[in-house]
Each structure stands twice: as structure tokens, then as C-alpha cells.
Design a protein around this motif. Structure first.
Motif, PDB file in Angstrom:
ATOM      1  N   CYS A 100       9.157  19.072 -36.366  1.00 20.16           N
ATOM      2  CA  CYS A 100       8.009  19.376 -37.557  1.00 20.16           C
ATOM      3  C   CYS A 100       8.165  21.506 -36.444  1.00 20.16           C
ATOM      4  CB  CYS A 100       6.752  18.874 -36.785  1.00 20.16           C
ATOM      5  SG  CYS A 100       6.355  17.324 -37.520  1.00 20.16           S
ATOM      6  N   VAL A 101       8.710  20.995 -35.278  1.00 15.35           N
ATOM      7  CA  VAL A 101       7.964  22.708 -34.851  1.00 15.35           C
ATOM      8  C   VAL A 101       8.450  23.944 -35.644  1.00 15.35           C
ATOM      9  CG1 VAL A 101       8.610  24.021 -33.105  1.00 15.35           C
ATOM     10  CG2 VAL A 101       7.608  21.870 -32.364  1.00 15.35           C
ATOM     11  N   PRO A 102       9.356  24.389 -36.259  1.00 10.52           N
ATOM     12  CA  PRO A 102      10.297  25.186 -37.158  1.00 10.52           C
ATOM     13  C   PRO A 102       9.228  25.383 -38.393  1.00 10.52           C
ATOM     14  CG  PRO A 102      11.859  23.526 -36.771  1.00 10.52           C
ATOM     15  CD  PRO A 102      10.834  23.041 -35.951  1.00 10.52           C
ATOM     16  N   LEU A 103       8.616  24.321 -39.179  1.00 11.53           N
ATOM     17  CA  LEU A 103       8.174  24.219 -39.735  1.00 11.53           C
ATOM     18  C   LEU A 103       6.516  24.460 -39.902  1.00 11.53           C
ATOM     19  CD1 LEU A 103       9.234  20.896 -41.243  1.00 11.53           C
ATOM     20  CD2 LEU A 103      10.157  22.627 -41.806  1.00 11.53           C
ATOM     21  N   GLY A 118       2.506  31.444 -39.761  1.00 11.86           N
ATOM     22  CA  GLY A 118       3.286  32.582 -40.201  1.00 11.86           C
ATOM     23  C   GLY A 118       3.521  32.985 -38.615  1.00 11.86           C
ATOM     24  N   GLU A 119       3.913  32.089 -37.926  1.00 13.99           N
ATOM     25  CA  GLU A 119       4.620  32.659 -36.347  1.00 13.99           C
ATOM     26  C   GLU A 119       5.990  34.032 -36.869  1.00 13.99           C
ATOM     27  OE1 GLU A 119       3.840  32.348 -33.941  1.00 13.99           O
ATOM     28  OE2 GLU A 119       1.927  30.760 -34.189  1.00 13.99           O
ATOM     29  N   LEU A 125       5.178  30.063 -25.977  1.00 14.64           N
ATOM     30  CA  LEU A 125       5.261  30.440 -27.231  1.00 14.64           C
ATOM     31  C   LEU A 125       4.210  30.617 -28.459  1.00 14.64           C
ATOM     32  CD1 LEU A 125       9.095  30.499 -26.859  1.00 14.64           C
ATOM     33  CD2 LEU A 125       7.406  32.170 -26.308  1.00 14.64           C
ATOM     34  N   MET A 126       3.891  29.009 -29.033  1.00 13.95           N
ATOM     35  CA  MET A 126       3.070  29.346 -30.016  1.00 13.95           C
ATOM     36  C   MET A 126       1.754  27.580 -29.679  1.00 13.95           C
ATOM     37  SD  MET A 126       5.971  28.698 -32.620  1.00 13.95           S
ATOM     38  CE  MET A 126       7.658  28.615 -31.931  1.00 13.95           C
ATOM     39  N   THR A 133       1.302  23.643 -31.122  1.00 18.72           N
ATOM     40  CA  THR A 133       1.980  23.042 -29.342  1.00 18.72           C
ATOM     41  C   THR A 133       1.652  22.057 -29.809  1.00 18.72           C
ATOM     42  OG1 THR A 133       3.126  24.549 -28.535  1.00 18.72           O
ATOM     43  CG2 THR A 133       2.300  22.418 -26.698  1.00 18.72           C
ATOM     44  N   ALA A 134      -0.342  21.664 -29.916  1.00 15.83           N
ATOM     45  CA  ALA A 134      -1.669  21.020 -30.251  1.00 15.83           C
ATOM     46  C   ALA A 134      -0.646  20.159 -31.252  1.00 15.83           C
ATOM     47  CB  ALA A 134      -2.340  22.058 -29.904  1.00 15.83           C
ATOM     48  N   VAL A 135      -0.375  21.157 -32.252  1.00 16.09           N
ATOM     49  CA  VAL A 135      -0.345  19.911 -33.643  1.00 16.09           C
ATOM     50  C   VAL A 135       0.639  19.147 -33.433  1.00 16.09           C
ATOM     51  CG1 VAL A 135      -0.060  20.131 -35.936  1.00 16.09           C
ATOM     52  CG2 VAL A 135      -1.511  21.890 -35.748  1.00 16.09           C
TER      53      VAL A 135
END
Length: 192
Positions: free
Chosen positions: A148-151, A157-158, A116-117, A121-123
Motif C-alpha cells: 500500500c505504501v507506493p500506491l 502526490g509524493e 519521509l511520508m 505512515t499513519a494510514v
């Protein structure tokens, strides 16, 4: 009809206990009876070895990624992809094949997020790696990375749906780590 079938498939795929199956098949170890008793990659790494940990992590990661991919192919709707991913995490954590017990959903969740993102994922993986490298606590790395994922999704800007999935997954993974949090607070959590 395809939507319901995709969700059922995602749950069943997530339910496959890779750690238990391959721990017994390849390494002749029942992960439920060694280390923390968890069937996930961390316990496999600690109890069987690095190769087992990486192998089981990869398989659990693929469960999440494949669930989203299948939903994308059959539906193409972002909401369906999110639901399929979440159902695979639920399957991993509450496996039909393990009397609704299972892992903590980190590797499977990362597989979902990767579809999805990918940038996030990498970060997130680098954040997890840095925390584990410095502290030697996989659980702490997993909890912080999941938060950290939702932040990061907001920062990059997902779509709102992806941000909400990230938040829901972060809460879910943190709750699944409640025993680890307790051990961390008492200074008795296992290190790698």
C-alpha cells in the motif's frame, strides 16, 4: 564524503540486532532459538511476550527513522535520505553482526517511511492493524501494508523518488516474507 559515511552509518545502525541483544539481556531468551527463529518484533511478541514485542518494534523502528534524520541533517537531499533509509533496512535484514542474516525489515522500513511520508505512515499502520486484528496474521498485514505504501504515495502526490522507494521496499519486504506466503497459502501460518 559525508554521504558515504552516512550510508555506512545507516547500514551499521540497521545491523544492530535489537531483538537478539535485548531478548538475551532483559528476557534471557535467544530469539534465534525460539518460535520462528527470527530476531524481529513478531517473534519476540509470540515467544517472549507483548512487552518484548513492542519494545523491540520500537527500537527497530527508530533505526530507520534515525538513519533518515541523520541523512537529513548532514545532506538535506531527498535522495540521500532515501538511500540512508534503504541502507538501514538492508542492515536490519542482512546484519553485519549476524553473518548477514536478520529480520524482515518491516519495523525499520516503517521508521524510514515515517520520516519521509508521515501521513502515509499513519494510514499504512491502520491498514496493518486492521488486517492483523481481523486475520491474526502479522505477516499478511505486513505484506499488504508494504504494498500500500507506493500506491498511497501516488495517491497523495509524493515525489517520484519516495514512490520508487516505497515500491522497492514493498518488493523487498514481500520477498523477505516468501516463507510466510508459502505457509499462508497452505493454511499453516502462525497467528498472534
Amino acid at each position: 564524503m559525508w554521504n558515504v559515511e552516512v550510508l555506512i552509518f545507516s547500514y551499521l545502525l540497521g545491523s544492530i540486532p535489537n531483538g537478539l541483544i535485548f531478548g538475551k539481556l532483559i528476557w534471557k531468551k535467544d530469539l534465534r532459538k525460539v518460535g520462528s527463529g527470527n530476531i524481529g518484533a513478531t517473534n519476540a511478541w509470540r515467544s517472549i511476550g507483548k512487552t518484548a514485542g513492542i519494545f523491540i518494534f520500537a527500537l527497530d523502528f527508530l533505526k530507520g527513522a534515525l538513519s533518515v534524520f541523520i541523512a537529513q541533517e548532514f545532506s538535506g537531499e531527498p535522495l540521500m535520505m532515501i538511500l540512508a533509509g534503504f541502507f538501514s533496512i538492508l542492515g536490519h535484514s542482512f546484519s553485519l553482526f549476524l553473518k548477514f542474516h536478520g529480520g524482515k525489515g518491516v519495523a525499520t522500513g516503517l521508521g524510514v517511511i515515517s520520516m519521509l511520508m508521515p501521513k502515509i505512515t499513519a494510514v499504512v499502520f491502520l491498514i496493518w492493524l486492521a488486517i492483523v486484528f481481523v486475520t491474526r496474521y502479522v505477516s499478511l498485514g505486513s505484506i499488504v501494508a508494504s504494498i500500500c505504501v507506493p500506491l498511497l504515495a501516488i495517491f497523495f502526490g509524493e515525489p517520484t523518488e519516495f514512490i520508487l522507494l516505497g515500491a522497492l521496499a514493498a518488493v523487498f519486504i514481500t520477498v523477505r516474507h516468501k516463507e510466510n506466503i508459502s505457509r499462508l497459502s497452505r493454511g499453516i501460518e502462525n497467528k498472534v
